[in-house]
Design a protein around this motif. Structure first.
Motif, short mmCIF file in Angstrom:
data_model
loop_
_atom_site.label_atom_id
_atom_site.label_comp_id
_atom_site.label_asym_id
_atom_site.label_seq_id
_atom_site.Cartn_x
_atom_site.Cartn_y
_atom_site.Cartn_z
N GLY A 101 0.84 -1.22 0.07
CA GLY A 101 -0.25 -0.11 0.13
C GLY A 101 0.87 1.39 -0.01
O GLY A 101 2.09 1.41 0.12
N GLY A 102 0.08 2.47 -0.10
CA GLY A 102 0.99 3.47 -0.30
C GLY A 102 1.88 3.67 1.20
O GLY A 102 1.15 3.61 2.07
N LYS A 103 3.02 4.64 0.85
CA LYS A 103 3.63 4.80 2.08
C LYS A 103 4.11 6.30 1.91
O LYS A 103 4.51 6.65 0.88
N SER A 104 4.25 7.13 3.10
CA SER A 104 4.71 8.38 3.18
C SER A 104 6.28 8.20 3.22
O SER A 104 7.01 7.00 3.64
N GLU B 203 0.84 15.64 3.06
CA GLU B 203 1.73 14.29 3.06
C GLU B 203 1.84 14.01 1.88
O GLU B 203 0.84 14.07 0.92
N VAL B 204 2.81 13.71 1.15
CA VAL B 204 3.03 12.86 0.12
C VAL B 204 3.08 11.40 0.40
O VAL B 204 3.93 10.77 1.15
N ILE B 205 2.11 10.72 -0.43
CA ILE B 205 1.86 9.03 -0.38
C ILE B 205 2.48 8.53 -1.47
O ILE B 205 2.23 8.81 -2.69
N ASN B 206 3.41 7.54 -1.53
CA ASN B 206 4.11 7.03 -2.75
C ASN B 206 3.68 5.53 -3.05
O ASN B 206 3.35 4.97 -1.87
#
Length: 216
Positions: free
Chosen positions: A126-129, A165-168
């Motif tokens: 899943g997406g991670k900061s 927040e940036v979600i990668n």
């Protein structure tokens, strides 16, 4: 109107609070369009049209009057210019998403590089900061930012902003290839179970048929 096809677009339309789409939503829309345009199935495009119409209608109803006026063919030249700029900008976005979804050697190298695996394993769930990836990797923030930039340039991951927040996240193609090369515990268990079942069946088929040989 069936929502069985392109359910993501219907969900997006029904969840809109206003006419604005976030970066992640735009990326999602571009990916869905790229998938349909590259498909060999006419049905994909036929079912995509009403899904897009539903999304457009939802956005139009929630848009301010000024924005709806820009969609009018009789709008002022300035509004029409803004409207056309947005259309061309989205066409560029589709092209960029299509490029990111296609593998080249740099894509494959980035996906297979040992030093990237800690990031890929984290994002596969899943997406991670950036902060979460820093904790997972043990790397300094500058190193994390540089690694993510390299992965984005290779088309392996993308990002969206949620507040500050940036979600990668991994791109769909990268995630699919990574999961094939790195099956999780459940997939490994299912594969082992299938091998066991096949071996058991083969062993059973080699056994003599005592029932036929037993006299009545």
């Amino acid at each position: 109107m069936s929502k069985d096809n392109w359910p993501i677009l219907y969900t997006l339309a029904d969840s809109l609070q206003n006419a604005e789409l976030g970066n992640g939503d735009v990326n999602l829309l571009a990916s869905e369009l790229d998938h349909a345009l590259c498909s060999n199935k006419r049905s994909d495009l036929e079912t995509l049209a009403p899904a897009l119409a539903h999304l457009y209608s939802a956005m139009y109803q929630r848009a301010p009057l000024e924005a709806r006026t820009a969609a009018d063919p009789e709008a002022s030249p300035a509004l029409r210019a803004a409207w056309n700029l947005a259309r061309v900008d989205f066409a560029c976005h589709i092209a960029a998403q299509g490029l990111a979804a296609r593998a080249d050697q740099s894509f494959l190298d980035a996906l297979q590089a040992p030093h990237n695996q800690v990031y890929l394993q984290a994002m596969a769930s899943g997406g991670k900061s950036n902060a979460e990836l820093k904790d997972c990797s043990g790397h300094e923030p500058e190193t994390v930012s540089r690694k993510l930039r390299d992965l984005r340039e290779a088309g392996v991951c993308s990002f969206q902003r949620i507040g500050k927040e940036v979600i990668n996240s991994m791109t769909p193609l990268a995630l699919e290839l990574w999961q094939e090369a790195n099956p999780g515990p459940q997939a490994a268990h299912e594969a082992l179970r299938a091998q066991y079942s096949q071996a058991t069946l083969a062993q059973f088929q080699r056994m003599p048929n005592f029932i036929e040989k037993t006299p009545a």
